[in-house]
Design an enzyme around this catalytic site. Structure first.
Site, PDB file in Angstrom:
ATOM      1  N   GLN B 215       0.732  -0.959   0.111  1.00 51.57           N
ATOM      2  CA  GLN B 215       0.062   0.040   0.001  1.00 51.57           C
ATOM      3  C   GLN B 215       0.891   1.275  -0.162  1.00 51.57           C
ATOM      4  OE1 GLN B 215      -2.667  -2.299   3.087  1.00 51.57           O
ATOM      5  NE2 GLN B 215      -3.379  -0.209   2.995  1.00 51.57           N
ATOM      6  N   ARG B 362      -8.280  -1.765   8.972  1.00 52.90           N
ATOM      7  CA  ARG B 362      -9.137  -0.743   8.566  1.00 52.90           C
ATOM      8  C   ARG B 362      -9.729   0.177   9.778  1.00 52.90           C
ATOM      9  NH1 ARG B 362     -13.751  -2.181   3.942  1.00 52.90           N
ATOM     10  NH2 ARG B 362     -13.854   0.048   3.298  1.00 52.90           N
ATOM     11  N   CYS B 363      -8.451   0.378  10.596  1.00 46.21           N
ATOM     12  CA  CYS B 363      -8.787   0.983  12.044  1.00 46.21           C
ATOM     13  C   CYS B 363      -8.176   2.597  12.069  1.00 46.21           C
ATOM     14  CB  CYS B 363      -7.883   0.177  12.740  1.00 46.21           C
ATOM     15  SG  CYS B 363      -6.059   0.324  12.947  1.00 46.21           S
ATOM     16  N   GLU B 732     -12.608   4.110   6.290  1.00 52.06           N
ATOM     17  CA  GLU B 732     -12.594   3.243   7.517  1.00 52.06           C
ATOM     18  C   GLU B 732     -13.795   3.712   8.416  1.00 52.06           C
ATOM     19  OE1 GLU B 732      -8.024   2.373   8.160  1.00 52.06           O
ATOM     20  OE2 GLU B 732      -8.591   4.596   7.726  1.00 52.06           O
TER      21      GLU B 732
END
Lengths: 158, 777, 180
Positions: B215, B362-363, B732
């Site tokens: 990413q 996804r935090c 998110e």
């Protein structure tokens, strides 16, 4: 995990004790396909084809008798590996006798690591219970059967 | 004129064209001549000394060309490497393994199958060592020291605190009511459908190219340069299409480094693709926070103070990818949507014999943990006071007039209208009716619950004074070049893994440049051509690179205006940008399009001006952005089985200006589903020997279409005052906000039985046990 | 007592492991390759034939990213051996588009935003195609159950369901209007 059990056998204490420390006798209790090789009086090793659920394969193992007080108590350590997994068993067996019946008290600390323990986690408990029961059931048959055979033999020779 | 594909249009995605035809280019699709395959031998033990590694049999397996061990890497000073948090991780161990599934040796072979055969033939002898899986035990005196390589002989990695400890202690003592709860957020694993992998290849000039599921390709390139001692211009990282990232594809996994070494050693390209089991058992996890939270309030429900103490389980090394000044990420957003005057947070991180990581799901850098904490505590307080949870929230929200709002823990929230979002959610779900229904059902002994979560998110890392990863500041970038025929190409420092950047960035540029979004090509992920950026994670792309796109476009417009003036034979000051065109002020008929200007930039530019039409911008955000929302969840509980059915779930999200409503809605659906998964299905557990319980999709339950509720989404729009588009980031939010809504609903349902909290995941077994203990089942 | 198998024996076996010639009709065209007995259908498709649209997402047959049609039936190609496909019809995602015209399911996924990262999409579409060939007017519940064997991490499934409904509608319309 810790496992333990107690059971009685219609067999003399000396015979029972000797049985659980004799590789050839122990071999008769293990249902899984396996080999046993004697290294010396206190050490043996071999292979065994076993597993949990569909995760089955060949393991190499080695065992050492680390404590021996004939005919009452012994401690055995087994280490095995294979299939990216490993197991260690630390087992103690105590044999006492009362009125012709031997009482066996056994305890085992079993540590299993690797894919067998992780992917097989849900089946592990059941599989271990089954194999342990089978092991001791076979032992019982051999010991009580042998005693019966001996009795029969002794009857025949008479 | 409106541009085609401008901001606010639900334009269909440009990237779909290749994916629906099965023509995506994911790492495992990369095939190079002479390519070899890497597979990894992994430790069955969670903690063990390596006595020996025998590779003789492995080397005899047909197709196996080499086996790499720790001692081979040690010679090149590569057996350990830094983590993104400046801790160290092993690439391949020399002495000890520290978690089950850790890489122990690697086999290089001519085919995937031969590599696997080779792995099965490597014989490793281990001496098991005592295992520590509970971080609390790890922090006890006398616990085995897991990292003897560290200067300080302790399992405490760091202690971090923020806020006013004394003031908070006093405020709690002064409070009429204090509620306290222990909240355990267990370890989970994001399990994107594509696992991690790479193809590493050196060319004849010694240049290394690595196709990698990453990413953050530029960060990887710089880290490789520093760690491997390769000149940075001789390293090219290519992030091709990525099948989901969610934070799991940010860390530098040992497999990547080993593949590079193997490529160097063999002189051939080497491909490494991990199995799903390897992915779950060794790649970065998320959560694993043990939180004790206390909230103090007045007896009529005014929030006064918040105190939070957390023990963080990081596995055997701190390899989370947090901004360096914030080892607990942005957890101190935990004051949430409320104006606590006093707050104090402390976090202690511990080493355990588990895989490393911490934020890969996804935090937004621990905001999931923070939002869960505050929204649970607010509900716990509401129930304690016998107050309606919506009313308690409305009573306390930071008022819209207070923005920008500076929190007690140091964040300046840019904008928000929390009451509007909650009111909208309540209207959409029919809140008052539901409460009436609940009253009726309770009389009949039926269990129905309503749970609210009014969360505040914090994304867009981040301003250079406070944000960096390994020293690299967290700006992001956009470089645009417009061609003579009015088409353009724009490259970014971010990297989409499904968020739709090829479409949304084109939409931003369409709006800013007056070109059709179809005419703008978007590229990301190749470090040879893309401007430097920190990548896509923590919902940062729109806030940073999206802003960079706007700024770069405006730089182009500045030059374009001069060219337009030249074409219009007017003075540059007399020309303005209006309706996506350059118009002479006061003479709407006299105008030039960007296409006209583009052509002129190469054929008819003013004398003394450079030809061409391009610009680059590196955007340093002045602040983070603060999306927010209110979610309401309705559950019905089956008394006989403990099964929790989500009857309805309304999600009202506010992410400021929306670039593509269709894409935003898709992001919210996906993120809600992950929040649902974390609340009711997923958990990574270890037994006392450090064996992962399960470690495959048979046991680690991702939601299917059958369990996943039918999400209802809506929005409010409160633009960010500092972002050039007013946009905030949203990827998110729904994973951050949803777990509290679900848990609040279940606890609300069972509250007549005196239940105040249930730890996630909420399984039928847990619920049934409670009902059974209370004599209800 | 028999000696258990040792890796050395396995090595001997591997050196002389037979290769099998598999010929399958893939997307309408007969394709042939030589594979080991243990070669999975998904590797035959991806590596031997270069059809990389079919993906691998797990190792326990759970995720469905590898779904293809075998004689019209949706199967998980990671759990089928290549040799099992010999003499049979295989359809992969690459076979959906015909003469430059997208299949209704592909159109549906694009129109309804049924994909984000695209990795589960081929398997999801192939499962849907098999399902729609037997159910022309499914309910939402029918669709959810039909794709229960296909995991998606990005979309939360709602738009996938809409995509399948779109395709179902389109396929019904084209059937009603004459030749499909």
């Amino acid at each position: 995990m810790q496992l333990e059990g107690t059971f009685g056998l219609r067999s003399p204490r000396e015979r029972v004790f000797a049985f659980f420390l004799d590789p050839k006798d122990l071999s008769t209790c293990i249902d899984d396909e396996h080999t046993i090789e004697v290294v010396d009086g206190d050490h043996f090793k071999g292979t065994v084809k076993s597993g949990v659920g569909f995760i089955k394969g060949t393991f190499t193992w080695s065992a050492a008798v680390v404590e021996r007080v004939t005919p009452e108590r012994a401690r055995l350590r087994v280490h095995g590996s294979g299939m990216g997994s490993g197991f260690d068993i630390d087992a103690t067996i105590e044999v006492s006798e009362a009125q012709g019946t031997a009482t066996v008290r056994w305890r085992a600390d079993v540590a299993i690591s690797g894919p067998i323990a992780s992917m097989g986690a849900r089946l592990m408990g059941g599989t271990i219970d089954k194999k342990t029961s089978a092991f001791f059931e076979n032992a019982r048959k051999r010991l009580e059967g042998a005693a019966a055979d001996l009795a029969e033999e002794s009857v025949r020779t008479l | 004129m409106t541009v085609h594909g401008g901001i606010g249009q639900s334009m269909k995605r440009k990237e779909d064209a290749r994916f629906i035809r099965g023509k995506g280019n994911y790492v495992d699709d990369v095939k190079l001549p002479g390519m070899l395959y890497l597979d990894i031998v992994r430790s069955p033990y969670a903690h063990a000394r390596i006595k020996s590694i025998n590779i003789d049999k492995a080397l005899k397996v047909p197709g196996v060309l080499a086996v790499i061990r720790g001692k081979d890497l040690e010679a090149a000073n590569l057996s350990w490497m830094p983590t993104l948090m400046s801790d160290r991780q092993m690439v391949l161990p020399v002495e000890r393994v520290m978690f089950q599934g850790q890489e122990v040796a690697a086999v290089v072979a001519e085919s995937r199958y031969a590599a696997a055969d080779g792995v099965a033939a490597v014989e490793v002898e281990y001496e098991p060592l005592p295992v520590v899986v509970d971080p609390r035990k790890a922090l006890e005196p006398g616990a085995p020291i897991l990292r003897p390589d560290r200067k300080e002989q302790t399992n405490r990695i760091w202690h971090w605190e923020v806020g006013d400890k004394k003031g908070t202690d006093e405020a709690l003592k002064d409070s009429d009511v204090v509620v306290a709860e222990d909240l355990y957020i267990p370890r989970i694993h994001v399990s994107s459908i594509e696992t991690c992998g790479c193809v590493a290849a050196f060319d004849t000039m010694g240049k290394l190219t690595v196709w990698m599921t990453t990413q953050a390709p530029h960060v990887i390139r710089t880290v490789f340069a520093l760690v491997a001692g390769l000149p940075e211009h001789k390293i090219r990282i290519i992030s091709p299409d990525i099948g989901g990232g969610f934070g799991g594809k940010v860390p530098v996994y040992p497999g990547y480094v080993i593949a590079v070494v193997a490529a160097l050693k063999t002189g051939h390209p080497v491909k490494w693709i991990e199995d799903r089991s390897e992915n779950i058992q060794s790649d970065s996890f998320a959560r694993d926070y043990r939180i004790t939270a206390e909230v103090g309030a007045t007896k009529d429900g005014k929030l006064k103070a918040l105190r939070v103490k957390t023990i963080a389980d990081h596995g055997y090394t701190d390899a989370a990818a947090n901004p360096s000044k914030f080892p607990a990420g942005l957890f101190h957003i935990v004051t949430g949507s409320y104006p606590f005057e006093k707050a104090f947070v402390e976090v202690d991180a511990a080493y355990t014999n588990k895989p490393p990581g911490g934020i890969a799901y996804r935090c937004s850098f621990r905001v999931t943990e923070a939002a869960y904490t505050i929204e649970r505590m607010v509900d716990i307080l509401a129930h304690k006071l016998g107050m309606d949870p919506a009313e308690l929230r409305m009573k306390n929200f930071i008022p819209p007039a207070s923005f920008p709002y500076k929190s007690a823990l140091g964040w300046t929230y840019d904008s928000g209208d929390y009451p509007a979002a909650l009111r909208k959610a309540m209207d959409l779900i029919g809140y008052e009716e539901l409460r009436k229904e609940q009253q009726e059902k309770r009389k009949r002994g039926e269990y129905m619950g309503i749970g609210i979560s009014s969360f505040t998110e914090i994304v867009g890392a981040g301003p250079s004074q406070t944000f960096d990863i390994l020293g690299l500041k967290m700006f992001d970038s956009c470089e645009i070049r417009i061609h003579p025929t009015g088409k353009a190409i724009a490259r970014f420092g971010t990297k989409s893994q499904g968020q739709g950047h090829e479409t949304t960035y084109a939409q931003i540029l369409a709006e800013e440049l007056g070109l059709s979004a179809e005419d703008i090509e978007i590229e990301e992920g190749d470090t040879d051509t893309a401007p430097y950026g920190l990548g896509t994670y923590a919902s940062r792309s729109t806030p940073t690179a999206g802003a960079a796109a706007v700024m770069a476009a405006r730089k182009i417009r500045e030059k374009a205006q001069k060219i337009a003036a030249h074409l219009l034979e007017a003075r540059p000051d007399d020309v303005e940008w209006k309706d996506h065109k350059f118009v002479v002020k006061g003479s709407p008929g006299k105008s030039k399009t960007m296409q006209d200007v583009a052509f002129a930039a190469y054929t008819n530019h003013p004398q003394g001006m450079e030809a061409g039409l391009e610009a680059v911008d590196y955007y340093d955000p002045p602040n983070l952005t603060f999306p927010f929302g209110s979610y309401i969840c309705v559950v019905d509980i089956d008394k006989e089985t403990g099964e929790v059915k989500i009857r309805r779930f309304v999600a009202v999200d506010d992410c400021g200006t929306i670039i593509n409503p269709m894409i935003v809605e898709g992001q919210i659906h996906g993120a809600l589903t992950m929040g649902f998964a974390a609340s009711m299905l997923e958990e990574i557990e270890y037994d006392e020997n450090g064996n992962i319980q399960g470690g495959s999709f048979m046991d680690y339950l991702l939601p299917t279409a059958v369990e996943t509720p039918r999400w209802e989404t809506a929005k409010t729009v409160t633009p960010s005052p500092h972002h050039p588009l007013g946009a905030k980031g949203v990827g998110e939010s729904a994973t951050v906000g949803s777990p509290a809504a679900i848990v609040n609903a279940v606890v609300d349902a069972l509250s007549p039985l005196g239940v105040t909290h249930i730890d996630i995941p909420i399984t039928p077994w847990k619920v049934w046990k409670i009902l059974h203990e209370k004599g209800e089942a | 007592m028999a000696l258990a198998e040792s890796p050395m024996e396995a090595e001997e076996e591997a050196r002389f492991a037979p290769l099998y010639k598999v010929t399958a009709k893939v997307n309408g065209t007969p394709r042939t390759a030589e594979v080991e007995a243990r070669t999975l259908l998904v590797h035959f498709l991806r590596e031997n034939l270069g059809l990389t649209g079919t993906h691998i997402g797990c190792d326990t047959t759970n995720c469905g990213a590898c779904a293809v049609l075998l004689d019209g039936k949706a199967v998980k190609s990671c759990t089928i051996l290549a040799v099992q496909a010999d003499g049979r019809d295989v359809m992969t995602v690459e076979g959906l588009e015909k003469d430059g015209k997208l299949h209704a399911i592909q159109e549906g996924f694009h129109e309804e935003h049924g994909l984000q990262c695209g990795f589960c999409t081929p398997g999801m579409m192939m499962t849907s195609v098999a399902f729609l060939s037997k159910h022309s007017n499914p309910t939402e519940g029918d669709i959810r159950h039909a794709i229960a064997g296909n995991l998606c991490r990005c979309t939360g499934y709602l738009n996938i369901i809409k995509s399948v409904q779109y395709a179902a509608r389109k396929m019904r319309e084209s059937k009603g209007g004459g030749s499909a």
